[in-house]
Design an enzyme around this catalytic site. Structure first.
Site, short mmCIF file in Angstrom:
data_model
loop_
_atom_site.label_atom_id
_atom_site.label_comp_id
_atom_site.label_asym_id
_atom_site.label_seq_id
_atom_site.Cartn_x
_atom_site.Cartn_y
_atom_site.Cartn_z
N GLU A 47 0.86 -1.19 0.00
CA GLU A 47 0.00 0.00 0.00
C GLU A 47 0.90 1.24 0.00
O GLU A 47 1.98 1.23 0.62
CB GLU A 47 -0.86 -0.02 1.28
CG GLU A 47 -1.59 1.26 1.61
CD GLU A 47 -2.10 1.30 3.06
OE1 GLU A 47 -1.45 0.72 3.95
OE2 GLU A 47 -3.19 1.89 3.26
N ASN A 107 -6.92 6.30 -1.59
CA ASN A 107 -5.85 5.34 -1.31
C ASN A 107 -6.12 4.19 -2.27
O ASN A 107 -7.09 3.45 -2.07
CB ASN A 107 -5.92 4.90 0.16
CG ASN A 107 -4.74 4.04 0.56
OD1 ASN A 107 -4.06 3.46 -0.30
ND2 ASN A 107 -4.50 3.94 1.85
N LYS A 124 -9.52 2.24 -1.62
CA LYS A 124 -9.72 1.73 -0.25
C LYS A 124 -11.03 2.21 0.37
O LYS A 124 -11.32 3.41 0.42
CB LYS A 124 -8.55 2.19 0.62
CG LYS A 124 -8.50 1.58 2.02
CD LYS A 124 -7.22 2.01 2.71
CE LYS A 124 -7.05 1.40 4.08
NZ LYS A 124 -5.75 1.83 4.69
N GLU A 143 -5.80 9.02 7.70
CA GLU A 143 -6.37 8.56 6.42
C GLU A 143 -7.74 9.18 6.19
O GLU A 143 -8.10 9.47 5.04
CB GLU A 143 -6.46 7.04 6.40
CG GLU A 143 -5.09 6.37 6.29
CD GLU A 143 -5.18 4.93 5.88
OE1 GLU A 143 -4.73 4.07 6.66
OE2 GLU A 143 -5.67 4.64 4.79
N CYS A 173 -4.88 -2.88 3.06
CA CYS A 173 -4.56 -2.74 4.46
C CYS A 173 -5.71 -3.01 5.44
O CYS A 173 -6.06 -4.15 5.66
CB CYS A 173 -3.92 -1.37 4.72
SG CYS A 173 -2.95 -1.38 6.21
N ASN A 198 0.48 -1.01 5.50
CA ASN A 198 1.43 -0.25 6.34
C ASN A 198 0.85 -0.32 7.74
O ASN A 198 -0.15 0.39 8.01
CB ASN A 198 1.50 1.23 5.93
CG ASN A 198 2.19 1.48 4.61
OD1 ASN A 198 3.24 2.09 4.57
ND2 ASN A 198 1.61 1.05 3.50
N1 ING Z 1 -3.13 0.58 8.82
C1 ING Z 1 -3.54 -0.20 9.92
C2 ING Z 1 -4.20 -1.52 9.55
O1 ING Z 1 -5.40 -1.66 9.49
C3 ING Z 1 -4.52 -0.29 12.09
C4 ING Z 1 -4.38 0.57 10.87
C5 ING Z 1 -3.37 -0.68 12.80
C6 ING Z 1 -5.72 -0.69 12.51
C7 ING Z 1 -3.50 -1.50 13.93
C8 ING Z 1 -5.88 -1.51 13.65
C9 ING Z 1 -4.76 -1.91 14.36
O2 ING Z 1 -3.43 -2.44 9.39
C10 ING Z 1 -3.75 0.93 7.66
N2 ING Z 1 -3.04 1.69 6.80
O3 ING Z 1 -4.92 0.61 7.41
#
Ligand code: ING
Length: 323
Positions: A47, A107, A124, A143, A173, A198
């Site tokens: 991503e 995204n 996304k 985001e 993601c 990410n």
């Molecule tokens: N990043 C993370 C993901 O869903 C996140 C955001 C991190 C959500 C940890 C929940 C826990 O993997 C992106 N870019 O969506």
């Protein structure tokens, strides 16, 4: 005849905020060269693969963030990817920030064939984080500030990959955490789901204890479950390592329709993992446990469509008359 497609997750190490796109593109071309040498036919990049994960940086004026977006694909900076694809006969998946001619911000992920044609595009849908600066957070996750919700649904296309027709679908993601997203792809007979991510290696919020190892567990859990419950292969590729002090985990994986991890990255840098995917392996699940036409009961699933958030359940009352 068996339809075997050799795929690669081309994991990227960190991209610092100050690094130009050309550096990331050069690193990706190196990975494409390595993929070609290993007989790979489809390369899956992460991503937002061209830049640092910029939603961690606050721009009061949203227009300032436009520098993180691509207004053309390919552009001069990304052309080397398309040239390498043509040179090596590779198809590739690329995640990037897309700014549309009418000013939309998404995204986005695309699937490109060796001739440079974009065979599939996805924007996304599940945008995590927040839209305004949050002083309580150690690291912002904006985001919802910089991207609009994707407006292309969850498309699947039957496209030639490695010379064979493959039902290909894309997620990005956070989408991997939502079973609904996988199921919409599954209901279109997807055979190969490609996604980049990410994801911070530790919980940046102070909202409660989350042991660090759970970050990778949850990522793998969601991808393995999504693949198994929809009888599809999945290639999930990380951007990893420490970007301007924020650590992202790697652990890119390739998963088969039984939910088994076929390959996993073991570094948090630029790393290529590969697997031979026999697409006919999707048939077993699709014709038995997950024969959707035989077993699904949409008439019982109304809440999934009718509700956004959860509601409180009714209080239980004893049916016995008061003693
Ligand atoms: N990043 C993370 C993901 O869903 C996140 C955001 C991190 C959500 C940890 C929940 C826990 O993997 C992106 N870019 O969506």
């Amino acid at each position: 005849m068996a339809r075997i497609v050799t795929v690669a997750a081309a994991q990227l190490g960190p991209i610092q905020k100050a690094e130009p796109r050309s550096v990331a593109v050069q690193r990706m071309v190196r990975l494409m060269e390595r993929a070609h040498a290993r007989g790979v036919q489809v390369v899956v990049f992460p991503e937002l693969a061209l830049t640092t994960f910029f939603p961690r940086h606050y721009h009061e004026d949203r227009a300032e963030a436009d520098s993180w977006f691509e207004t053309a694909m390919p552009s001069n900076e990304t052309a080397p990817l398309f040239e390498a694809a043509r040179k090596y006969g590779l198809s590739f998946h690329l995640g990037y920030a897309e700014r549309t001619p009418d000013g939309g911000h998404y995204n986005t992920a695309i699937l490109v064939n060796p001739q440079g044609e974009i065979m599939l595009k996805y924007r996304k849908v599940h945008l995590p984080g927040h839209a305004e600066y949050d002083p309580a957070r150690k690291v912002q996750h904006l985001e919802k500030r910089y991207f609009e919700v994707g407006n292309l649904g969850f498309p699947v296309v039957r496209a030639p990959l490695g010379g064979m027709p493959v039902n290909a679908g894309l997620l990005i993601c956070n989408d991997r955490r939502w079973p609904e997203a996988w199921r919409v792809l599954g209901l279109q007979s997807v055979e190969l789901v490609m996604l980049g991510y990410n994801t911070p290696s530790i919980n940046q919020d102070a909202k409660g204890f989350e042991a660090h190892h759970l970050r990778v567990l949850h990522s793998h859990l969601t991808i393995q479950a999504g693949a198994y419950q929809n009888a599809t292969f999945a290639v999930a590729t990380a951007k990893a390592g420490t970007e301007d002090g924020c650590e992202l985990f790697g652990n890119s994986i390739i998963v088969n329709p039984q939910g088994e991890i076929m390959a996993e990255a073991t570094t948090w840098g630029d790393e290529l993992i590969t697997a031979d995917c026999d697409l006919d392996a999707c048939t077993l699940g699709r014709t038995t446990i997950f024969a959707f036409d035989k077993h699904r009961r949409p008439e019982a699933y109304g809440r999934i469509i009718d509700q956004v958030g959860a509601v409180a359940p009714p209080e239980w009352q004893s049916s016995r008359a008061a003693e």
